[in-house]
Design a protein around this motif. Structure first.
Motif, mmCIF file in Angstrom:
data_model
loop_
_atom_site.group_PDB
_atom_site.id
_atom_site.type_symbol
_atom_site.label_atom_id
_atom_site.label_comp_id
_atom_site.label_asym_id
_atom_site.label_seq_id
_atom_site.Cartn_x
_atom_site.Cartn_y
_atom_site.Cartn_z
ATOM 1 N N MET A 1 0.840 -1.197 0.000
ATOM 2 C CA MET A 1 0.000 0.000 0.000
ATOM 3 C C MET A 1 0.876 1.248 0.000
ATOM 4 O O MET A 1 1.975 1.247 0.517
ATOM 5 C CB MET A 1 -0.924 -0.013 1.214
ATOM 6 N N ARG A 2 0.342 2.296 -0.555
ATOM 7 C CA ARG A 2 1.086 3.545 -0.713
ATOM 8 C C ARG A 2 0.850 4.492 0.469
ATOM 9 O O ARG A 2 -0.148 4.372 1.176
ATOM 10 C CB ARG A 2 0.658 4.247 -1.990
ATOM 11 N N ILE A 3 1.775 5.427 0.626
ATOM 12 C CA ILE A 3 1.605 6.556 1.543
ATOM 13 C C ILE A 3 1.485 7.784 0.646
ATOM 14 O O ILE A 3 2.211 7.917 -0.338
ATOM 15 C CB ILE A 3 2.827 6.718 2.483
ATOM 16 N N LYS A 11 -4.297 27.861 -2.931
ATOM 17 C CA LYS A 11 -4.408 27.896 -4.394
ATOM 18 C C LYS A 11 -4.068 26.561 -5.037
ATOM 19 O O LYS A 11 -4.605 26.229 -6.094
ATOM 20 C CB LYS A 11 -3.487 28.977 -4.968
ATOM 21 N N ARG A 12 -3.168 25.803 -4.410
ATOM 22 C CA ARG A 12 -2.705 24.529 -4.959
ATOM 23 C C ARG A 12 -2.354 23.578 -3.834
ATOM 24 O O ARG A 12 -1.885 24.000 -2.786
ATOM 25 C CB ARG A 12 -1.431 24.721 -5.793
ATOM 26 N N ILE A 13 -2.522 22.289 -4.120
ATOM 27 C CA ILE A 13 -2.074 21.243 -3.196
ATOM 28 C C ILE A 13 -1.099 20.357 -3.968
ATOM 29 O O ILE A 13 -1.482 19.724 -4.955
ATOM 30 C CB ILE A 13 -3.249 20.392 -2.676
ATOM 31 N N GLY A 14 0.145 20.344 -3.518
ATOM 32 C CA GLY A 14 1.121 19.432 -4.099
ATOM 33 C C GLY A 14 0.894 18.056 -3.506
ATOM 34 O O GLY A 14 0.670 17.908 -2.305
ATOM 35 N N ILE A 15 0.945 17.036 -4.355
ATOM 36 C CA ILE A 15 0.682 15.666 -3.908
ATOM 37 C C ILE A 15 1.857 14.774 -4.301
ATOM 38 O O ILE A 15 2.320 14.818 -5.442
ATOM 39 C CB ILE A 15 -0.600 15.098 -4.552
ATOM 40 N N ALA A 16 2.319 13.991 -3.338
ATOM 41 C CA ALA A 16 3.357 12.992 -3.590
ATOM 42 C C ALA A 16 2.864 11.656 -3.071
ATOM 43 O O ALA A 16 2.011 11.602 -2.185
ATOM 44 C CB ALA A 16 4.663 13.384 -2.894
ATOM 45 N N VAL A 17 3.434 10.599 -3.627
ATOM 46 C CA VAL A 17 3.005 9.254 -3.241
ATOM 47 C C VAL A 17 4.218 8.323 -3.277
ATOM 48 O O VAL A 17 5.156 8.546 -4.039
ATOM 49 C CB VAL A 17 1.868 8.771 -4.181
ATOM 50 N N THR A 18 4.181 7.308 -2.429
ATOM 51 C CA THR A 18 5.234 6.292 -2.473
ATOM 52 C C THR A 18 4.862 5.230 -3.497
ATOM 53 O O THR A 18 3.709 5.121 -3.916
ATOM 54 C CB THR A 18 5.419 5.583 -1.109
ATOM 55 N N ASP A 19 5.850 4.424 -3.839
ATOM 56 C CA ASP A 19 5.564 3.220 -4.602
ATOM 57 C C ASP A 19 4.873 2.241 -3.640
ATOM 58 O O ASP A 19 4.867 2.475 -2.424
ATOM 59 C CB ASP A 19 6.867 2.633 -5.161
ATOM 60 N N GLN A 48 -4.279 1.602 -3.531
ATOM 61 C CA GLN A 48 -4.530 1.531 -2.094
ATOM 62 C C GLN A 48 -3.568 2.468 -1.377
ATOM 63 O O GLN A 48 -2.358 2.419 -1.611
ATOM 64 C CB GLN A 48 -4.329 0.110 -1.584
ATOM 65 N N VAL A 49 -4.123 3.305 -0.510
ATOM 66 C CA VAL A 49 -3.317 4.236 0.276
ATOM 67 C C VAL A 49 -3.500 3.897 1.747
ATOM 68 O O VAL A 49 -4.624 3.814 2.244
ATOM 69 C CB VAL A 49 -3.712 5.701 -0.013
ATOM 70 N N GLU A 50 -2.390 3.682 2.402
ATOM 71 C CA GLU A 50 -2.388 3.271 3.810
ATOM 72 C C GLU A 50 -2.513 4.457 4.762
ATOM 73 O O GLU A 50 -3.077 4.340 5.848
ATOM 74 C CB GLU A 50 -1.069 2.534 4.066
ATOM 75 N N ARG A 51 -1.952 5.617 4.351
ATOM 76 C CA ARG A 51 -1.883 6.756 5.263
ATOM 77 C C ARG A 51 -1.723 8.040 4.460
ATOM 78 O O ARG A 51 -1.096 8.050 3.412
ATOM 79 C CB ARG A 51 -0.669 6.566 6.173
ATOM 80 N N PHE A 52 -2.312 9.121 4.992
ATOM 81 C CA PHE A 52 -2.119 10.460 4.436
ATOM 82 C C PHE A 52 -1.167 11.228 5.353
ATOM 83 O O PHE A 52 -1.330 11.201 6.578
ATOM 84 C CB PHE A 52 -3.435 11.244 4.384
ATOM 85 N N ILE A 53 -0.198 11.919 4.762
ATOM 86 C CA ILE A 53 0.706 12.803 5.490
ATOM 87 C C ILE A 53 0.418 14.216 5.018
ATOM 88 O O ILE A 53 0.425 14.484 3.812
ATOM 89 C CB ILE A 53 2.187 12.458 5.207
#
Length: 136
Positions: A1-3, A11-19, A48-53
């Motif tokens: 699962m990803r984080i 104005k903007r939300i930058g989004i990053a994700v793990t493998d 699937q995302v395990e957690r939001f930071i």
């Protein structure tokens, strides 16, 4: 699962994700706050995302910054909309400055450093990498 990590702005939300193995953090997108929930609902249909930071905006003296109430509202919206995904806050001081430095060191020109979407996206990656280093 990803984080998944968010560098929240009005104005903007930058989004990053793990493998899926949570080894590498990658910039995913930059989204307007009004579109973030629809974006996440679509994304979560296939991933699937395990957690939001979420980046916690603080001033140098460790007190909340002016944008803290907006971020708190965003966190509450995430918790309400996706109650099964835990939300964790992480100090985001200096992420934008570090992102600008990364862009400069990459050889991209001044125009790229002034691209706020790119800066927000890289800030989210830096935030996520910081969380990954902290939890290992």
């Amino acid at each position: 699962m990803r984080i998944m990590a968010f560098d929240y702005g009005t104005k903007r939300i930058g989004i990053a994700v793990t493998d899926p193995l949570q080894i590498i953090a990658t910039g995913l997108d930059t989204i307007h706050p009004n579109k973030i929930i629809d974006f996440l609902k679509t994304y979560l249909q296939t991933e699937q995302v395990e957690r939001f930071i979420v980046g916690e905006p603080k001033q140098m003296d460790n007190t909340p910054s002016q944008s803290a109430p907006h971020v708190k509202g965003f966190v509450n919206l995430l918790k309400k909309t996706f109650p099964e995904i835990p939300v964790e806050m992480l100090d985001e001081r200096f992420t934008s400055k570090m992102a600008s430095a990364v862009i400069a060191q990459s050889g991209m020109g001044k125009k790229a450093r002034q691209n706020k979407e790119l800066v927000d996206n890289i800030s989210a990656v830096i935030l996520l990498q910081g969380w990954m280093e902290k939890t290992r």
